[in-house]
Enzyme design. Structure first.
Site, PDB file in Angstrom:
ATOM      1  N   VAL A   1      -4.534  -3.580  -5.071  1.00 23.03           N
ATOM      2  CA  VAL A   1      -5.618  -3.995  -5.972  1.00 23.03           C
ATOM      3  C   VAL A   1      -5.998  -2.855  -6.922  1.00 23.03           C
ATOM      4  O   VAL A   1      -6.992  -2.929  -7.629  1.00 23.03           O
ATOM      5  CB  VAL A   1      -6.860  -4.448  -5.162  1.00 23.03           C
ATOM      6  CG1 VAL A   1      -6.527  -5.649  -4.292  1.00 23.03           C
ATOM      7  CG2 VAL A   1      -7.422  -3.305  -4.299  1.00 23.03           C
TER       8      VAL A   1
ATOM      9  N   CYS B   1     -18.552 -13.298  -9.161  1.00 26.20           N
ATOM     10  CA  CYS B   1     -19.727 -13.862  -8.504  1.00 26.20           C
ATOM     11  C   CYS B   1     -19.256 -14.973  -7.582  1.00 26.20           C
ATOM     12  O   CYS B   1     -18.495 -15.845  -7.982  1.00 26.20           O
ATOM     13  CB  CYS B   1     -20.704 -14.421  -9.540  1.00 26.20           C
ATOM     14  SG  CYS B   1     -22.000 -15.439  -8.771  1.00 26.20           S
TER      15      CYS B   1
ATOM     16  N   ALA C   1       0.810  -1.221   0.000  1.00 24.72           N
ATOM     17  CA  ALA C   1       0.000   0.000   0.000  1.00 24.72           C
ATOM     18  C   ALA C   1       0.844   1.272   0.000  1.00 24.72           C
ATOM     19  O   ALA C   1       0.433   2.297  -0.550  1.00 24.72           O
ATOM     20  CB  ALA C   1      -0.934  -0.006   1.204  1.00 24.72           C
TER      21      ALA C   1
ATOM     22  N   HIS D   1      -3.499  -9.962  -4.211  1.00 29.60           N
ATOM     23  CA  HIS D   1      -4.766  -9.726  -3.517  1.00 29.60           C
ATOM     24  C   HIS D   1      -5.892  -9.359  -4.478  1.00 29.60           C
ATOM     25  O   HIS D   1      -6.903  -8.795  -4.067  1.00 29.60           O
ATOM     26  CB  HIS D   1      -4.583  -8.652  -2.436  1.00 29.60           C
ATOM     27  CG  HIS D   1      -3.650  -9.109  -1.343  1.00 29.60           C
ATOM     28  ND1 HIS D   1      -3.122  -8.256  -0.415  1.00 29.60           N
ATOM     29  CD2 HIS D   1      -3.153 -10.337  -1.046  1.00 29.60           C
ATOM     30  CE1 HIS D   1      -2.323  -8.950   0.417  1.00 29.60           C
ATOM     31  NE2 HIS D   1      -2.327 -10.207   0.041  1.00 29.60           N
TER      32      HIS D   1
END
Ligand code: ZN
Length: 253
Positions: free
Chosen positions: A100, A126, A23, A118
């Protein structure tokens, strides 16, 4: 030689450089991290629950909040920063990321070499039939009033194609990232606290394989004492400087 020159010379001689990003590389693009001092979960512990698979599947109200949050996420309009762009020139054999946000690909890194451990926020999946679609489709449906849009194919629960707590990583992505770490000459960990597994486990794997270890992170990490070089500078500065040093050390062709 200073640390930058030393690391640059390792990178220049390396035949297999592997980069792991967390991050911390995207905070300068305006995407908040999770566990840092200004982190999403530090400021709002309730948000961490939203990232738990069981809660997400079981609680429609939590899903509605997740979709609403998604509409206002700063990540949709985020642009790659100088650290993302510098890595394009470094051209590692594998660019493994815990992020992501898709910013490495946006910056121009080869998508075939970017391993998103990730998952990605730019797709939905779904939970029932595993149908994958662009996130933009679901966001359009939410904007049009569907507060918890179901799968268009089977009616199942739709989620962002990211890895939540309690959810296993994609075994194929993890296998390829592990293989790359095993064969790395130089392993560079950027903007990651190296506290989340299995991502952090790539570091000892690379070390055991004989890789030089370079870490750049604002806060200390559990692997600093086995690192060959550690930088604390902001990534938007240190990554371009590292790649510039690598270019200078490269034999002219
Ligand atoms: Zn489905």
């Amino acid at each position: 030689m200073d640390d930058l020159e030393t690391a640059g010379s390792w990178l220049a001689r390396s035949r297999a450089t592997v980069v792991l990003t967390g991050a911390g590389i995207s905070t300068e693009s305006g995407i908040p991290d999770f566990r840092g001092p200004q982190g999403v979960w530090t400021k709002d512990p309730g948000a961490e629950r939203m990232a738990t698979l069981q809660a997400y599947l079981a609680d429609p109200e939590l899903r509605r909040r997740s979709w609403l949050n998604r509409l206002s996420s700063p990540a949709w309009t985020a642009e790659p920063n100088p650290a993302h762009r510098a890595l394009v020139d470094l051209d590692p054999v594998a660019l493994v990321t815990q992020n992501v946000d898709g910013l490495h690909q946006r910056a121009g890194s080869d998508p075939a070499r970017v391993f998103e451990l990730h998952g990605t926020m730019h797709r939905t999946i779904c939970w029932e039939c595993h149908d994958r679609r662009p996130m933009a489709e679901a966001v359009t449906r939410v904007r049009a009033g569907a507060d918890d849009p179901p799968c268009l194919r089977c009616g199942g629960v739709l989620k962002s194609d990211t890895i939540l707590f309690g959810q296993d990583l994609d075994p194929e992505v993890l296998r390829r990232a592990t293989e790359a770490a095993q064969g790395a000459d130089v392993f560079v960990a950027l903007g990651t606290s190296l506290a989340v597994y299995p991502a952090a486990g790539l570091v000892p794997i690379a070390k055991r394989g004989g890789a030089r270890l370079v870490i750049a992170n604002a806060q200390p990490t559990p692997y600093d004492d086995v690192a060959d070089v550690v930088f604390r500078d902001p990534l938007g500065q240190i990554v371009p400087a590292l790649v510039a040093s690598y270019r200078e050390c490269r034999p002219s062709r």
